[in-house]
Structure formats: C-alpha cells, structure tokens
Design a protein around this motif. Sequence first.
Motif, PDB file in Angstrom:
ATOM      1  N   TYR A 133      44.134 -12.856  -5.438  1.00 30.40           N
ATOM      2  CA  TYR A 133      43.423 -11.661  -4.983  1.00 30.40           C
ATOM      3  C   TYR A 133      44.339 -10.441  -5.021  1.00 30.40           C
ATOM      4  O   TYR A 133      43.919  -9.332  -5.401  1.00 30.40           O
ATOM      5  N   VAL A 164      35.969 -10.124 -10.373  1.00 29.56           N
ATOM      6  CA  VAL A 164      35.424 -10.976  -9.319  1.00 29.56           C
ATOM      7  C   VAL A 164      36.020 -12.373  -9.449  1.00 29.56           C
ATOM      8  O   VAL A 164      35.740 -13.096 -10.414  1.00 29.56           O
ATOM      9  N   LYS A 165      36.864 -12.750  -8.489  1.00 24.00           N
ATOM     10  CA  LYS A 165      37.480 -14.082  -8.523  1.00 24.00           C
ATOM     11  C   LYS A 165      36.456 -15.150  -8.164  1.00 24.00           C
ATOM     12  O   LYS A 165      35.763 -15.058  -7.148  1.00 24.00           O
ATOM     13  N   GLU A 224      27.864 -14.896  -6.625  1.00 29.86           N
ATOM     14  CA  GLU A 224      29.205 -14.355  -6.421  1.00 29.86           C
ATOM     15  C   GLU A 224      29.748 -14.815  -5.076  1.00 29.86           C
ATOM     16  O   GLU A 224      29.073 -14.709  -4.057  1.00 29.86           O
ATOM     17  N   PRO A 227      33.810 -12.563  -0.296  1.00 31.87           N
ATOM     18  CA  PRO A 227      35.256 -12.302  -0.239  1.00 31.87           C
ATOM     19  C   PRO A 227      35.878 -12.896   1.015  1.00 31.87           C
ATOM     20  O   PRO A 227      35.246 -12.979   2.074  1.00 31.87           O
ATOM     21  N   CYS A 228      37.121 -13.331   0.886  1.00 28.98           N
ATOM     22  CA  CYS A 228      37.838 -13.878   2.031  1.00 28.98           C
ATOM     23  C   CYS A 228      38.241 -12.756   2.982  1.00 28.98           C
ATOM     24  O   CYS A 228      38.446 -11.610   2.573  1.00 28.98           O
TER      25      CYS A 228
END
Length: 318
Positions: free
Chosen positions: A118, A133-134, A298, A301-302
Amino acid sequence: MGNYDALLILSFGGPEGPDDVLPFLENVVRGRGVPRARLMEVAEHYLSFGGVSPINQQNRDLVEALRPVAGVPVYWGNRNWRPFGEDTVLRMRDDGVRRAAVFATSAWAGYSSCRQYYEDIARISVEGGPELVKMRHYGDHPGFVTAVADHTRQALERLGRDDARLVFTAHSIPLAMAETAGPAGGLYEAQLHRSAELVNRALGRTRPWDLVWQSRSGPPQVPWLEPDVCDHLRKIDAPAVVLVPLGFVSDHMEVVYDLDTEARQVADELGLPMERASTAGVHPAFVRMVRELMDEPEPAPCALTCCPPPRRPGAPRA
C-alpha cells in the motif's frame, strides 16, 4: 466489479547480474542502518547464483501467462529494482490507463507482505496517472491452493513415498510484527495455517503437517517466528520430508538459497530424504486466480493502523 482497464504486477525486484547486487541490496535496506558487512554477506548468496535473482524472470513469465486471459494490458513494476514501479506507472499514464488492479506478489497480511505494498502504491502514484487498486489477500483462494497442492503432489511423486511429512515454510518475521498483522493481530500466521490446511485437504491427506519459518534476519536479540526450517529438520521424527514454500508465490532467491541450498545441505547431512515443492509460479489455476480477483468487488481499504511498520531496523535476506 473492478472495472479496471489494466493490471499491474507489483513485486519486490531482484538483481539481474553481478553489478546489480549491491545497488539492489542498498535499495532494500535504505534508511534501516544495516551494517555493510551484512550486505556483503547477503551479496555472496546472490553472487553464488551469478548475481541473478530468479524473481524477475518469474514475473516476466507471469506477465506473459496473464496476457491472453487478463482482458486488459498487463504491466509489471518492482519496489527495489528495474523495472521500478514509479517508471511503470508513468508508462501506464502515457498509455492512457485510468484505473488498474494491482496484484502484489505476496498473498498474506502483515507489514512487509501487505502494508508496504500500500505504501508503494501511494509512493508511485502520479498526478494524471491511473488509480491503483490493490487486490485482496489470496492465500485461501482455490486457485492458489490448487497450484500449491499440485506442485506438492509432484514432489511427493518424485520422492516416491507417500509417508513423507509435509513441512510448509514461510518467511519468518519479528514477533512484534506478527502480533500486529491484521486488524486484531496474528493474521499472518493464521492465514498461513489456514492455507496449509487447505492444501493438505486438497491432497486428501490426513497425516500431520508442520508450518515452520525461514529467511530470518535482523539482530539476534529481537525474537522472530520459530522454528527455523533447518532447526526443524534436525529435530523432526519423519522418514522423509517434502518442503512446501507456501509463503512465496515464485521460486526466488529466498527459496533457492534457504531451501534448495541450506535446508538441502542439512537434510543430506542427516540422511533425510527430501524434496522441495515448486511455488505457484505460472500454474494455470494460479494464473486464472489473478483474473478472477479482478472480477471480485473492490476490496475495502485497510485501516491506517493495520499492520504498522516495524520499529527496529532490520537486515536483508537473500
């Protein structure tokens, strides 16, 4: 769904000749205060293989395997060596890419295995460039499990005995890092245990298996995940062993040196029959998995507090 117009393979990188080795290692440890003597020690590991890490060719192979199935252009960039991620993203911008899925060549939670990717994405993103986008952790994905199980089955067949004990290996990390992996901590180890169980189940085996660690580095006074694979081999009560490098997706330097060289030497000294399973590599199920991840919603996010960076300086490991 993802609605991506490109796929970026984001990886660690590795030297491709003797002159690359020290500059590459200096990139790996930049800002960490690693002694020069330690760099030279690790450099010797690479130089014993001609100064070439297998990881770059493995990534080229993965890119080529993905091109026919990805449905979008496939790019590749690294954290520590050419092609650098920032150069790749500039090329993507110039090609008109607007939104790209990012496949990190690490399947697990943790600072080095997830959070740092990230950070890479934030660092290499440029104005006017694509949104990056991971994709999610994938150690429990059926494509990954199938690939590892097939390669483990082949290793068992090469060994010629079904009574071999499976010893899954993954990169050791400091205990402090393991305890903060994931929202509630401990997720790195938990994911690897889960994946090992799924592989064992896919093989139809009921025998016990082990999860051990490799590639430890850093000051000896800092506790890391144990046992080390070589220490484990010296104590194991088994007629034969198959090492399964579960924590890695390609046969890069830490696999070919720590397992094929160091662990092999220990097994030979003990007279312990041993085979090493291949990593997922470009197994068709693994390649399909990458495409399937692109079709998933998607990932959320963390939190910024998830998998914090280590507080102590570390050292590289070949």
